[in-house]
Design a protein around this motif. Sequence first.
Motif, PDB file in Angstrom:
ATOM      1  N   UNK A 169      32.316  50.306  12.224  1.00  0.00           N
ATOM      2  CA  UNK A 169      32.437  49.367  13.346  1.00  0.00           C
ATOM      3  C   UNK A 169      32.438  48.086  11.399  1.00  0.00           C
ATOM      4  N   UNK A 170      33.941  47.171  10.967  1.00  0.00           N
ATOM      5  CA  UNK A 170      34.033  46.437  10.192  1.00  0.00           C
ATOM      6  C   UNK A 170      32.970  45.345  10.819  1.00  0.00           C
ATOM      7  N   UNK A 171      31.884  44.421   9.887  1.00  0.00           N
ATOM      8  CA  UNK A 171      31.658  43.434  10.365  1.00  0.00           C
ATOM      9  C   UNK A 171      32.038  41.742  10.593  1.00  0.00           C
ATOM     10  N   UNK A 172      31.963  40.972  11.155  1.00  0.00           N
ATOM     11  CA  UNK A 172      32.585  39.652  11.038  1.00  0.00           C
ATOM     12  C   UNK A 172      31.614  39.379   9.879  1.00  0.00           C
ATOM     13  N   UNK A 173      31.791  39.500   8.657  1.00  0.00           N
ATOM     14  CA  UNK A 173      30.818  39.023   7.600  1.00  0.00           C
ATOM     15  C   UNK A 173      32.017  39.291   6.089  1.00  0.00           C
ATOM     16  N   UNK A 174      32.798  40.583   6.729  1.00  0.00           N
ATOM     17  CA  UNK A 174      34.021  41.036   5.716  1.00  0.00           C
ATOM     18  C   UNK A 174      35.096  39.766   5.392  1.00  0.00           C
ATOM     19  N   UNK A 175      34.721  38.014   6.213  1.00  0.00           N
ATOM     20  CA  UNK A 175      35.846  37.048   6.318  1.00  0.00           C
ATOM     21  C   UNK A 175      35.156  36.315   5.314  1.00  0.00           C
ATOM     22  N   UNK A 176      33.978  36.991   4.521  1.00  0.00           N
ATOM     23  CA  UNK A 176      33.352  35.820   3.816  1.00  0.00           C
ATOM     24  C   UNK A 176      33.772  36.460   2.064  1.00  0.00           C
ATOM     25  N   UNK A 177      34.628  37.352   2.202  1.00  0.00           N
ATOM     26  CA  UNK A 177      34.734  38.394   0.224  1.00  0.00           C
ATOM     27  C   UNK A 177      36.113  37.635   0.556  1.00  0.00           C
ATOM     28  N   UNK A 178      36.289  35.999   1.214  1.00  0.00           N
ATOM     29  CA  UNK A 178      37.996  35.451   0.736  1.00  0.00           C
ATOM     30  C   UNK A 178      38.789  35.193  -0.587  1.00  0.00           C
ATOM     31  N   UNK A 179      37.985  36.130  -1.395  1.00  0.00           N
ATOM     32  CA  UNK A 179      39.298  35.991  -2.211  1.00  0.00           C
ATOM     33  C   UNK A 179      40.066  37.713  -2.974  1.00  0.00           C
ATOM     34  N   UNK A 180      40.012  38.545  -1.674  1.00  0.00           N
ATOM     35  CA  UNK A 180      39.847  39.813  -1.868  1.00  0.00           C
ATOM     36  C   UNK A 180      41.151  40.221  -1.563  1.00  0.00           C
ATOM     37  N   UNK A 230      27.650  54.961   7.649  1.00  0.00           N
ATOM     38  CA  UNK A 230      28.296  55.287   8.990  1.00  0.00           C
ATOM     39  C   UNK A 230      28.341  52.824   8.626  1.00  0.00           C
ATOM     40  N   UNK A 231      27.196  52.286   8.145  1.00  0.00           N
ATOM     41  CA  UNK A 231      26.227  50.763   8.077  1.00  0.00           C
ATOM     42  C   UNK A 231      26.703  50.739   6.744  1.00  0.00           C
ATOM     43  N   UNK A 232      28.345  49.526   6.753  1.00  0.00           N
ATOM     44  CA  UNK A 232      28.219  48.717   5.756  1.00  0.00           C
ATOM     45  C   UNK A 232      26.682  47.875   5.058  1.00  0.00           C
ATOM     46  N   UNK A 233      26.813  47.977   3.469  1.00  0.00           N
ATOM     47  CA  UNK A 233      25.062  47.304   3.308  1.00  0.00           C
ATOM     48  C   UNK A 233      26.002  46.345   2.914  1.00  0.00           C
ATOM     49  N   UNK A 234      24.119  45.640   3.474  1.00  0.00           N
ATOM     50  CA  UNK A 234      24.051  43.714   3.384  1.00  0.00           C
ATOM     51  C   UNK A 234      24.459  43.295   2.337  1.00  0.00           C
ATOM     52  N   UNK A 235      24.207  43.573   1.300  1.00  0.00           N
ATOM     53  CA  UNK A 235      24.489  43.396  -0.219  1.00  0.00           C
ATOM     54  C   UNK A 235      25.730  43.219  -0.541  1.00  0.00           C
ATOM     55  N   UNK A 236      27.046  44.079   0.287  1.00  0.00           N
ATOM     56  CA  UNK A 236      28.182  43.695  -0.297  1.00  0.00           C
ATOM     57  C   UNK A 236      28.732  42.762  -0.062  1.00  0.00           C
ATOM     58  N   UNK A 237      27.897  41.453   0.832  1.00  0.00           N
ATOM     59  CA  UNK A 237      28.572  40.374   1.560  1.00  0.00           C
ATOM     60  C   UNK A 237      28.328  39.405   1.271  1.00  0.00           C
ATOM     61  N   UNK A 238      26.927  39.521  -0.410  1.00  0.00           N
ATOM     62  CA  UNK A 238      26.613  38.495  -1.575  1.00  0.00           C
ATOM     63  C   UNK A 238      27.656  38.362  -2.522  1.00  0.00           C
ATOM     64  N   UNK A 239      28.922  39.505  -2.643  1.00  0.00           N
ATOM     65  CA  UNK A 239      29.355  39.234  -3.286  1.00  0.00           C
ATOM     66  C   UNK A 239      30.978  39.334  -3.665  1.00  0.00           C
ATOM     67  N   UNK A 240      30.673  37.839  -4.127  1.00  0.00           N
ATOM     68  CA  UNK A 240      32.393  37.073  -3.107  1.00  0.00           C
ATOM     69  C   UNK A 240      33.524  37.097  -3.959  1.00  0.00           C
ATOM     70  N   UNK A 241      32.866  37.614  -5.270  1.00  0.00           N
ATOM     71  CA  UNK A 241      33.955  37.582  -6.200  1.00  0.00           C
ATOM     72  C   UNK A 241      34.852  38.916  -6.193  1.00  0.00           C
ATOM     73  N   UNK A 242      34.557  39.677  -5.694  1.00  0.00           N
ATOM     74  CA  UNK A 242      35.076  40.999  -4.997  1.00  0.00           C
ATOM     75  C   UNK A 242      36.379  40.638  -4.895  1.00  0.00           C
ATOM     76  N   UNK A 243      37.914  41.064  -5.417  1.00  0.00           N
ATOM     77  CA  UNK A 243      39.020  41.354  -4.939  1.00  0.00           C
ATOM     78  C   UNK A 243      39.231  42.357  -4.880  1.00  0.00           C
ATOM     79  N   UNK A 244      39.318  43.587  -4.837  1.00  0.00           N
ATOM     80  CA  UNK A 244      39.764  44.688  -4.397  1.00  0.00           C
ATOM     81  C   UNK A 244      38.730  45.391  -4.097  1.00  0.00           C
TER      82      UNK A 244
END
Length: 300
Positions: free
Chosen positions: A84-95, A60-74
């Motif tokens: 809810x998709x948290x605003x922290x998704x904006x950190x994953x700029x390589x997606x 029901x919520x995205x785990x917080x550790x995900x926003x630290x995986x900055x290298x993820x592309x897919x």
Amino acid sequence: MGAKHSRASSNDKDPKSLLLGKRQKFSSWDDTLLLGKDPRSLLKRGMRHVSFSLVTKGMTDVPDFLWGLLEVQKLNLSHNQLRVLPPEVGRLTRIVVLNLCGNHLKSLPREVSLLQNLKVLFLNMNCLAEVPAELSLCKNLEVLSMSHNCLSQLPASFADLSRLRKLNLSNNYFAHIPICVFSLKELDFLHVGFNRLENIAESIQCLASLQIFIAESNNIHSFSRSLCLVTTLELLNLNNNDIQTLPDELYLLSRLGRIAWNPMDKGLHISHNPLSKPLPELVEGGLEMLYSYLKDKKHN
């Protein structure tokens, strides 16, 4: 002895079993977090992309550790229960690819605009009634699928998605094709089936690269002559509408090749319409017969 042996066995249980009680199966991310491992160990490094998947986890919520995986592309978060998709998704700029299908999302954060490398976005089967205008700032977006939502309009700024090639708006509440769509010159696939369309605007002729156009199961009353000017079309699906006549210029769509009956086949799909006579018989006879009739009719 038996009781003493039983107590000793319970003390020897795996710590994970004690933490989670009767649960026997562990997802890889549960397992990693319980053992205190670095979540980066869950990343899959392919030849071209670094990917991460949390599909069908009941989240029901995205785990917080995900926003630290900055290298993820897919990133695949499909088929969960996210609201809810948290605003922290904006950190994953390589997606490059983001899959959010099959959740309960009602909106997207404006921070999606920060995903400047995003090329593919799947939002199918959510509860979206609108999408933020900021999504149009994702200039590299090539594939956008938003079927099975509650959409009835798109922001005008979507006209700026100049690289968009494939757009799926099926199974929504559109009464007309949004005007911004006709500015998408690179579009080669457009699906607007299962909406509330009553006509196809003349501006459809602006989509000079369109190869696949699906508008089945609407309430379209007429076959637009402008559609005949989209000579790049290889699949045109107008099944299950209210079309009674066909334009004489239909023969201009030479790439259609045949009357198609299988939904996946290229060609002209025109079944389950109240076509006036003799059109039903001509359709049964094939596209060449239909084109010949319409040409003769035009020149007589």
